[in-house]
Motif scaffolding. Structure first.
Motif, short mmCIF file in Angstrom:
data_model
loop_
_atom_site.label_atom_id
_atom_site.label_comp_id
_atom_site.label_asym_id
_atom_site.label_seq_id
_atom_site.Cartn_x
_atom_site.Cartn_y
_atom_site.Cartn_z
N ASP A 146 0.77 -1.02 -0.04
CA ASP A 146 0.07 -0.02 0.09
C ASP A 146 0.76 1.13 0.03
N LEU A 147 1.91 1.25 0.80
CA LEU A 147 2.75 2.50 0.84
C LEU A 147 3.45 2.64 -0.42
N LEU A 148 3.81 1.57 -1.30
CA LEU A 148 4.48 1.63 -2.32
C LEU A 148 3.54 2.43 -3.67
N ALA A 149 2.21 1.75 -3.72
CA ALA A 149 1.21 2.10 -4.47
C ALA A 149 0.92 3.61 -4.25
N THR A 150 0.93 4.31 -2.88
CA THR A 150 0.64 5.55 -2.72
C THR A 150 1.76 6.31 -3.03
N VAL A 151 2.79 6.16 -2.94
CA VAL A 151 4.01 6.78 -3.59
C VAL A 151 3.95 6.72 -5.11
N GLU A 152 3.59 5.79 -5.93
CA GLU A 152 3.48 5.89 -7.15
C GLU A 152 2.21 6.80 -7.68
N GLU A 153 1.12 6.64 -6.87
CA GLU A 153 -0.01 7.52 -7.38
C GLU A 153 0.21 8.84 -7.14
N TYR A 154 1.03 9.29 -6.30
CA TYR A 154 1.63 10.81 -5.76
C TYR A 154 2.43 11.12 -6.95
N LEU A 155 3.07 10.30 -7.40
CA LEU A 155 4.20 10.61 -8.48
C LEU A 155 3.18 10.98 -9.85
N LYS A 156 2.09 10.23 -10.05
CA LYS A 156 1.26 10.43 -11.61
C LYS A 156 0.46 11.58 -11.16
N GLN A 157 0.19 12.10 -9.88
CA GLN A 157 -0.63 13.31 -9.60
C GLN A 157 0.39 14.59 -9.92
N LYS A 158 1.71 14.46 -9.81
CA LYS A 158 2.55 15.52 -9.94
C LYS A 158 2.99 15.62 -11.20
N TYR A 159 3.25 14.67 -11.94
CA TYR A 159 3.98 14.68 -13.06
C TYR A 159 3.34 15.34 -14.19
N PRO A 160 1.86 15.85 -14.36
CA PRO A 160 1.66 16.65 -15.50
C PRO A 160 2.28 17.98 -15.59
N ARG A 161 2.34 18.53 -14.13
CA ARG A 161 3.09 19.86 -14.19
C ARG A 161 4.33 20.07 -14.78
N LEU A 162 5.11 18.80 -14.99
CA LEU A 162 6.45 19.00 -15.48
C LEU A 162 6.41 19.40 -16.94
N PRO A 163 5.77 18.42 -17.84
CA PRO A 163 5.57 19.12 -19.23
C PRO A 163 5.19 20.50 -19.34
N ARG A 164 4.30 20.78 -18.57
CA ARG A 164 3.75 22.20 -18.76
C ARG A 164 4.94 23.20 -18.62
#
Length: 333
Positions: free
Chosen positions: A167-185
């Motif tokens: 669950d902890l690893l899945a939470t970290v991965e989900e948090y990464l997915k939420q933050k990533y869209p800002r990087l290309p912009r």
């Protein structure tokens, strides 16, 4: 005095050369290794030292960025990362080694490096910040993934993890997915106006925070020494993954202290032979070396030994006798 406490368990982290260059716009992938080398040694040619203050080197940087850059082409440049609050820059300045990170993403791989111990100012004198190397390689694209150490991937593949760990690893991965869209912009905004400090600050901040942990997650939550339990650590060490424990050996004139916590037998033996044996050898006294038995070399120890009030060589013999009663430890004849 001799005290022993604790327990022992036996079950079971481009061809591009940028030496001194300030800006290049083409590269043969991969180039992150070459970029990384440029963070060491002399300053790049675009930076010159102008002073020192309180242990910090002050440099002036002659930036040579294009006004605009193609976001789909390679980018390499030294630049000043503008800093508003220097308290937020302590983690980059007060380091023994340069800060660096690679981030492979669906649009390409970013590489960021920051020289420690340096405050940089642009030649025009209007911006002060960190001396930073920013690289982008559009030819190295890949799925968005958290950069797990190999041992985490192995533990997952072999289904070693508990539901809470998964669950902890899945939470970290989900948090990464939420933050990533800002990087290309932010990357697109930066390349359209590389000298706009707000866009530059936003891009570099988003990039360094890409792999940050979710709110409420302890900083050491993914430290293998804390994340994995004892049985998991032993299994992973047996597969060749290095997970050190706590092994403190303190030698004084009339005292020897051994403090072990989650310490593999192999680590204790190596430390003993390097510190205690070598320390006593300096005095010309006869001492013994230890070795770990093959079947228990990865087993963990929780032991405290405190031998006080006798000469160091005698204290070592007393501690040695106690350690030789621990399964997995033998004298190295």
């Amino acid at each position: 005095m001799l005290t022993i406490s604790g327990r022992c368990s036996f079950v079971s982290v481009m061809s591009l050369v940028v030496w001194g260059l300030c800006s290049l716009t083409s590269a043969d992938p991969p180039f992150s290794d070459s970029c990384r080398h440029s963070l060491w040694g002399s300053l790049p040619q675009c930076a010159r030292e102008i002073g020192r203050a309180e242990g910090i080197t002050l440099v002036e940087v002659s930036e040579d960025l294009p006004q605009r850059a193609n976001p789909e082409e390679p980018f390499v440049s030294w630049l000043v990362w503008p800093i508003q609050d220097w308290k937020n820059a302590d983690t980059f300045i007060n380091r023994a080694v340069p800060f660096s990170m690679d981030a492979q993403t669906p649009i390409g791989t970013f590489y960021l490096g920051v020289r420690p111990g340096i405050r940089a100012v642009r030649k025009k004198g209007d911006v002060e910040g960190l001396l930073t190397l920013l690289c982008f390689d559009p030819n190295r694209k890949g799925p968005l993934q958290y950069p797990w150490p190999e041992m985490f991937t192995k533990a997952r593949e072999e289904k070693m993890l508990t539901p809470a760990q998964e669950d902890l690893l899945a939470t970290v991965e989900e948090y990464l997915k939420q933050k990533y869209p800002r990087l290309p912009r932010e990357w697109a905004d930066f390349t359209q106006a590389t000298y706009v400090m707000y866009a530059r600050r936003q891009l570099l901040t988003v990039l360094t925070e890409l792999y940050s942990l979710p709110p409420g997650c302890r900083p050491k939550a993914l430290d293998p020494r804390e994340f994995f339990n004892r049985d998991q650590r032993i299994r992973l060490r047996a597969q060749g993954h290095a997970i050190p424990g706590t092994c403190l050996l303190r030698c004084e004139r009339d005292r020897l202290v051994v403090e072990l916590k989650n310490c593999p037998v192999s680590q204790l033996v190596a430390q003993w032979n390097r510190i205690v044996h070598d320390k006593l050898d300096e005095t010309g006294r006869n001492t013994f070396r230890l070795r770990a038995t093959d079947s228990r070399t990865h087993d963990e120890l929780d032991i405290t030994l405190d031998v006080t009030g006798v000469p160091l060589d005698e204290a070592a013999r007393i501690a040695l006798g106690a350690l030789l009663n621990v399964p997995g430890i033998q004298m190295d004849e």
